[in-house]
Design an enzyme around this catalytic site. Structure first.
Site, PDB file in Angstrom:
ATOM      1  CG  ASN A  89      -1.872  -1.176   1.202  1.00 28.81           C
ATOM      2  OD1 ASN A  89      -2.046  -1.813   0.162  1.00 28.81           O
ATOM      3  ND2 ASN A  89      -2.478  -1.467   2.333  1.00 28.81           N
ATOM      4  CB  VAL A  90       1.070   4.112  -2.173  1.00 24.07           C
ATOM      5  CG1 VAL A  90       1.804   3.166  -3.115  1.00 24.07           C
ATOM      6  CG2 VAL A  90      -0.350   4.366  -2.687  1.00 24.07           C
ATOM      7  CG  ASP A  91      -2.607   3.298   3.051  1.00 26.22           C
ATOM      8  OD1 ASP A  91      -1.868   2.981   4.003  1.00 26.22           O
ATOM      9  OD2 ASP A  91      -3.478   2.533   2.593  1.00 26.22           O
ATOM     10  CG  HIS A 106       3.903  -1.882  -4.726  1.00 28.41           C
ATOM     11  ND1 HIS A 106       2.737  -2.610  -4.803  1.00 28.41           N
ATOM     12  CD2 HIS A 106       4.879  -2.715  -5.174  1.00 28.41           C
ATOM     13  CE1 HIS A 106       2.999  -3.813  -5.272  1.00 28.41           C
ATOM     14  NE2 HIS A 106       4.281  -3.910  -5.507  1.00 28.41           N
ATOM     15  CB  CYS A 114      13.420  15.456  -8.237  1.00 30.33           C
ATOM     16  SG  CYS A 114      14.073  16.465  -9.580  1.00 30.33           S
ATOM     17  N   GLY A 173      -5.186  -9.075   3.092  1.00 31.22           N
ATOM     18  CA  GLY A 173      -5.859  -8.134   2.205  1.00 31.22           C
ATOM     19  C   GLY A 173      -5.183  -7.928   0.864  1.00 31.22           C
TER      20      GLY A 173
HETATM   21  P1  OAD Z   1      -6.281  -5.916  -4.817  1.00 26.96           P
HETATM   22  O1  OAD Z   1      -7.323  -4.873  -5.026  1.00 26.96           O
HETATM   23  O2  OAD Z   1      -5.808  -6.673  -6.010  1.00 26.96           O
HETATM   24  O3  OAD Z   1      -6.811  -6.997  -3.764  1.00 26.96           O
HETATM   25  C1  OAD Z   1      -7.382  -6.623  -2.536  1.00 26.96           C
HETATM   26  C2  OAD Z   1      -7.785  -7.880  -1.783  1.00 26.96           C
HETATM   27  O4  OAD Z   1      -8.330  -7.473  -0.538  1.00 26.96           O
HETATM   28  C3  OAD Z   1      -8.845  -8.728  -2.481  1.00 26.96           C
HETATM   29  O5  OAD Z   1      -8.483 -10.104  -2.453  1.00 26.96           O
HETATM   30  C4  OAD Z   1     -10.106  -8.489  -1.649  1.00 26.96           C
HETATM   31  O6  OAD Z   1     -10.946  -9.625  -1.574  1.00 26.96           O
HETATM   32  C5  OAD Z   1      -9.520  -8.199  -0.280  1.00 26.96           C
HETATM   33  N1  OAD Z   1     -10.350  -7.322   0.568  1.00 26.96           N
HETATM   34  C6  OAD Z   1     -11.199  -6.322   0.194  1.00 26.96           C
HETATM   35  N2  OAD Z   1     -11.746  -5.743   1.256  1.00 26.96           N
HETATM   36  C7  OAD Z   1     -11.242  -6.374   2.346  1.00 26.96           C
HETATM   37  C8  OAD Z   1     -11.434  -6.237   3.756  1.00 26.96           C
HETATM   38  N3  OAD Z   1     -12.228  -5.308   4.275  1.00 26.96           N
HETATM   39  N4  OAD Z   1     -10.754  -7.084   4.572  1.00 26.96           N
HETATM   40  C9  OAD Z   1      -9.929  -8.027   4.063  1.00 26.96           C
HETATM   41  N5  OAD Z   1      -9.709  -8.210   2.756  1.00 26.96           N
HETATM   42  C10 OAD Z   1     -10.352  -7.389   1.904  1.00 26.96           C
HETATM   43  O7  OAD Z   1      -5.076  -5.203  -4.038  1.00 26.96           O
HETATM   44  P2  OAD Z   1      -3.561  -5.693  -3.855  1.00 26.96           P
HETATM   45  O8  OAD Z   1      -3.458  -7.169  -3.825  1.00 26.96           O
HETATM   46  O9  OAD Z   1      -3.014  -4.913  -2.718  1.00 26.96           O
HETATM   47  O10 OAD Z   1       0.233  -1.822  -7.276  1.00 26.96           O
HETATM   48  O11 OAD Z   1      -2.918  -5.153  -5.188  1.00 26.96           O
HETATM   49  C11 OAD Z   1      -1.536  -5.295  -5.383  1.00 26.96           C
HETATM   50  C12 OAD Z   1      -0.995  -4.152  -6.222  1.00 26.96           C
HETATM   51  O12 OAD Z   1      -1.768  -4.036  -7.407  1.00 26.96           O
HETATM   52  C13 OAD Z   1      -1.132  -2.793  -5.577  1.00 26.96           C
HETATM   53  O13 OAD Z   1      -0.078  -2.506  -4.665  1.00 26.96           O
HETATM   54  C14 OAD Z   1      -1.104  -1.877  -6.743  1.00 26.96           C
HETATM   55  C15 OAD Z   1      -2.053  -2.628  -7.633  1.00 26.96           C
HETATM   56  O14 OAD Z   1      -1.989  -2.402  -8.986  1.00 26.96           O
HETATM   57  C16 OAD Z   1       0.722  -0.680  -7.776  1.00 26.96           C
HETATM   58  O15 OAD Z   1       0.082   0.343  -7.825  1.00 26.96           O
HETATM   59  C17 OAD Z   1       2.126  -0.782  -8.243  1.00 26.96           C
END
Ligand code: OAD
Length: 234
Positions: A89-91, A106, A114, A173
């Site tokens: 996460n970027v937050d 990430h 810059c 998550g």
């Molecule tokens: P995703 O959006 O691909 O996946 C989020 C996961 O969290 C899913 O499996 C959901 O089912 C689950 N989820 C949703 N709400 C939830 C909750 N309240 N409690 C628990 N689980 C929950 O996000 P990431 O896997 O983080 O990269 O994505 C990976 C990367 O893809 C990100 O860092 C970003 C994105 O493109 C960049 O921007 C480089």
């Protein structure tokens, strides 16, 4: 050592959108347009506007750490074992909850980089095409300090060492779509760790985990942390 990998799902209950699935950010925006170096070269304003929107949401009083972030900070404070959180996460919600041993693989939404002098700096306001770098004064050279697709994630050496050394690995998550993070659980398991998934639903790599618990992070994570600290888990 306990290693935790977090993804967008851990911040969903804090009002930050996930990327994939219904209501996910990639439903409305194409990755190629807003999250690649080519997209930025083609239309930098569009990319800056996309991250300006995310930054505003993060900075608005509405986005606060939720019980999952808080439980992970508690784990770091109270566990006898060292705890490392690796986040995609970027937050900054883990930091705000009190987690200190944290790697942003990430990048970070609240930083600008810059492209002329290479310096990264805290950035809380909108990023505009005409902004000048506070370090080298060059105009128009700033970009969000975010790792885009086709770019190398950060801290990979430290992560590699942690995965090889950890006793427990927990993925929270994340959907398991994006490598290298999606391969960390297998790596940790092969190194002898007990690997656990806490997610809303089974991720793409769910079969790798010894244990999966499914539901909202805000409920699952505090319960799991309580078990670990009281010695009733793994
Ligand atoms: P995703 O959006 O691909 O996946 C989020 C996961 O969290 C899913 O499996 C959901 O089912 C689950 N989820 C949703 N709400 C939830 C909750 N309240 N409690 C628990 N689980 C929950 O996000 P990431 O896997 O983080 O990269 O994505 C990976 C990367 O893809 C990100 O860092 C970003 C994105 O493109 C960049 O921007 C480089």
């Amino acid at each position: 050592m306990i290693v935790i990998l977090t993804g967008a799902g851990v911040s969903q209950e804090s009002g930050m959108a996930v990327f994939r699935g219904a209501g996910g950010m990639w439903e409305n925006e194409r990755i190629e347009d807003v999250a690649t170096p080519d997209g930025f070269a083609r239309d930098p304003k569009r990319v800056l506007d996309f991250y300006n929107g995310l930054r505003r949401r993060l900075m608005s009083g509405k986005s606060k750490p939720n019980p999952a972030h808080e439980a992970l900070a508690r784990l770091e404070r109270e566990s006898k074992r060292p705890v490392l959180v690796i986040t995609q996460n970027v937050d900054d919600l883990h930091e705000r909850a009190g987690t200190r041993n944290l790697l942003h693989m990430h990048g970070e939404l609240l930083k600008a980089r810059c492209t002329a002098c290479g310096e990264a700096m805290r950035w809380e306001k909108d990023m505009l095409l005409e902004d000048c770098c506070p370090e080298c004064a060059k105009k128009g050279s700033l970009r969000p300090d975010i790792v885009w697709f086709e770019e190398m994630p950060l801290h990979l050496e430290a992560i590699e060492q942690a995965l090889a050394a950890c006793r427990v690995f927990v993925s929270i998550g994340t959907s398991g779509n994006v490598y290298p993070a999606a391969g960390f659980a297998r790596h940790a398991r092969q190194s002898g760790a007990h690997v656990v998934e806490l997610n809303l639903e089974p991720s793409l790599g769910a079969s790798v985990f010894h244990e999966g618990r499914y539901g909202r992070a805000g409920e699952l994570v505090p319960a799991w942390v309580e078990e670990v600290l009281s010695g009733t888990s793994w």
